[in-house]
Structures are given as structure tokens and as C-alpha cells.
Design an enzyme around this catalytic site. Structure first.
Site: not given
Ligand code: PEP
Length: 248
Positions: A93, A6-8, A91, A164, A170, A210
Site C-alpha cells: 500500500e 497490521n491494523w493499518k 508494504h 504478500e 484484502g 486474506s
Molecule cells: C496486509 O495488507 O498486509 C494484509 C495481509 O491484509 P489482509 O489480511 O486484509 O489481506
């Protein structure tokens, strides 16, 4: 095994094309299902770049209507037309910053289900407060039941659930492998309740939060079907090493 990047909203179009090119060089062959999710604006370029390679492309969101006066939104058919095969839905976010609610997420899942060969990646996860209050299972069960309410899995339709925990995204914090194994089982039981035994074949349960090339190692025994990766997917070599650990 699925490994979803996921490059966001981290990369310009130019940087996305460059990173997709590097992915293309590294993943010439892969026994895992590698899925890259760039921003909407980079999606057509990344789809083109990866079209003959074993790296699938996904979008980071979708709208539930097919067409009409919905300024700024993108339909599932548009995603398909560009070459996307997956779409991240719900997601945390988007839930937090865009006010996305379970009923919206349900409509988005339905839109993906009614579009041929577009697999939704439904994100669910508890907040730090839910976790402290020991309400993880209630939260996950509510998120799942509201997102999947009344939906059925058509022939050939798949669904990916990404567990998640919000407190793990993060932050460098990762749940214990046993906890992930437990939650994965809980999710599989709930999926069987909604979709019957077919869910064992048609659904995959991933973990995200993470994950990098070192945090992934102890989680290989947790029984998940793969990982959703944020920041560690922004460097091609790092993501490739992570994928190698998962595959081997
Ligand atoms: C995410 O936001 O879907 C995610 C897994 O981010 P990170 O790996 O940076 O925690």
C-alpha cells in the site's frame, strides 16, 4: 511462529487502546511471537498497554534518517524509545499510494538494522499483472535484491520477509499452499545467497494476504514461519482463534 497483526489506518487511538486491551486479555501466554502494528499515533498507548504481556509491538513504517529537517517523518530511534520491536517496511500500500521505491525501502531496512533490537518486516509481492505474466520470481528476486543490496546481518540482527501477493491482499483470494511453499523456498534460497547460512536462523519468511481463521488452515503445511494478518486482526477474538489454529 510469528503472527503479525497490521491494523493499518483503521482505528482511532481510543479504539486501538480498547483492542490492545482485548489482545492483552486473550494473549496472557502464547507460544507464538504475536506482534501488533498500530498506527503511529496509537503506538505509544498500545506499547504501554502491552508492555508486560507476551505481545510485541511494531510500527507500520519508519524513515531512514536519524534526525533533521524531514517534516512528518519518524526515526527508528523514536520507535525504539516508544517500545516498538518490529517495523513493517515496504508494504504494497505504501509502494502504491506513497510512491515508495526499492531504494527507499533499502534505506529503511538499513535504518532498522542499525537500531538495536528493531526487526524489519520487509513486505514483497507480485501484482496481479506480474502473476498473469508469470513474472512472480523475477519481481520477488528484484524486490529482495534491491531492498537488501549491500546490507549484512549483524550479530543478533533478524529480518522477517512477508510474502504478500498484491492480488491476495484484502480480496479473499489466497494462493494454493504448494505455491506458497514454493515461493517460501525461493525466498530462503535468495536470503542464503545474500547472508549465507546464518539466514536460516536469523530470517523468517511469512505469508500475508486474506488470512483468517479458515484460510490459514490449509496453509499450515506450506512451511512458512508465520503470517501477516490485516483485516482479520481487527477483531480480537477472531485474531485469537486464528492464532490458536496456527499454534496448535
Ligand atoms: C496486509 O495488507 O498486509 C494484509 C495481509 O491484509 P489482509 O489480511 O486484509 O489481506
Amino acid at each position: 511462529m510469528f503472527i503479525v497483526a497490521n491494523w493499518k489506518m483503521n482505528l482511532s487511538i481510543k479504539d486501538s487502546i480498547a483492542l490492545a486491551k482485548e489482545y492483552g486479555k486473550l494473549f496472557k501466554k502464547s507460544s507464538a511471537n504475536i506482534v501488533v502494528c498500530p498506527s503511529f499515533t496509537s503506538l505509544p498507548f498500545v506499547c504501554k498497554m502491552l508492555e508486560s504481556l507476551p505481545v510485541a509491538v511494531g510500527a507500520q513504517d519508519v524513515f531512514w534518517e536519524k534526525a533533521g529537517a524531514f517534516t512528518g517523518e519518524i526515526s527508528a530511534e523514536d520507535l525504539k524509545e516508544l517500545g516498538a520491536e518490529y517495523v513493517i517496511i515496504g508494504h504494497s500500500e505504501r509502494r502504491e499510494y506513497l510512491g515508495e521505491e526499492d531504494w527507499m525501502i533499502r534505506r529503511k531496512i538499513e535504518a532498522a538494522f542499525t537500531t538495536r533490537n528493531l526487526t524489519p518486516i520487509l513486505c514483497i509481492g507480485e501484482s496481479a499483472e506480474d502473476h498473469e505474466r508469470d513474472e512472480r520470481e523475477e519481481v520477488l528476486s528484484r524486490q529482495l535484491s534491491e531492498a537488501l543490496d549491500g546490507l549484512s546481518l549483524g550479530i543478533g540482527q533478524s529480518l522477517i520477509i512477508a510474502y504478500e501477493p498484491i492480488w491476495a491482499i484484502g480480496t479473499g483470494l489466497v494462493p494454493e499452499p504448494e505455491e506458497i511453499a514454493y515461493v517460501t523456498d525461493v525466498i530462503r534460497v535468495l536470503l542464503r545467497r545474500y547472508f549465507g547460512d546464518r539466514s536460516d536462523r536469523a530470517c523468517a519468511v511469512l505469508y500475508g494476504g486474506s488470512i483468517d481463521e479458515s484460510t490459514v488452515v490449509p496453509l499450515m503445511e506450506s512451511g512458512v514461519d508465520g503470517f501477516l494478518v490485516g483485516s482479520a486482526s481487527l477483531k480480537a477474538r477472531e485474531f485469537y482463534r486464528l492464532a490458536e489454529r496456527v499454534i496448535n
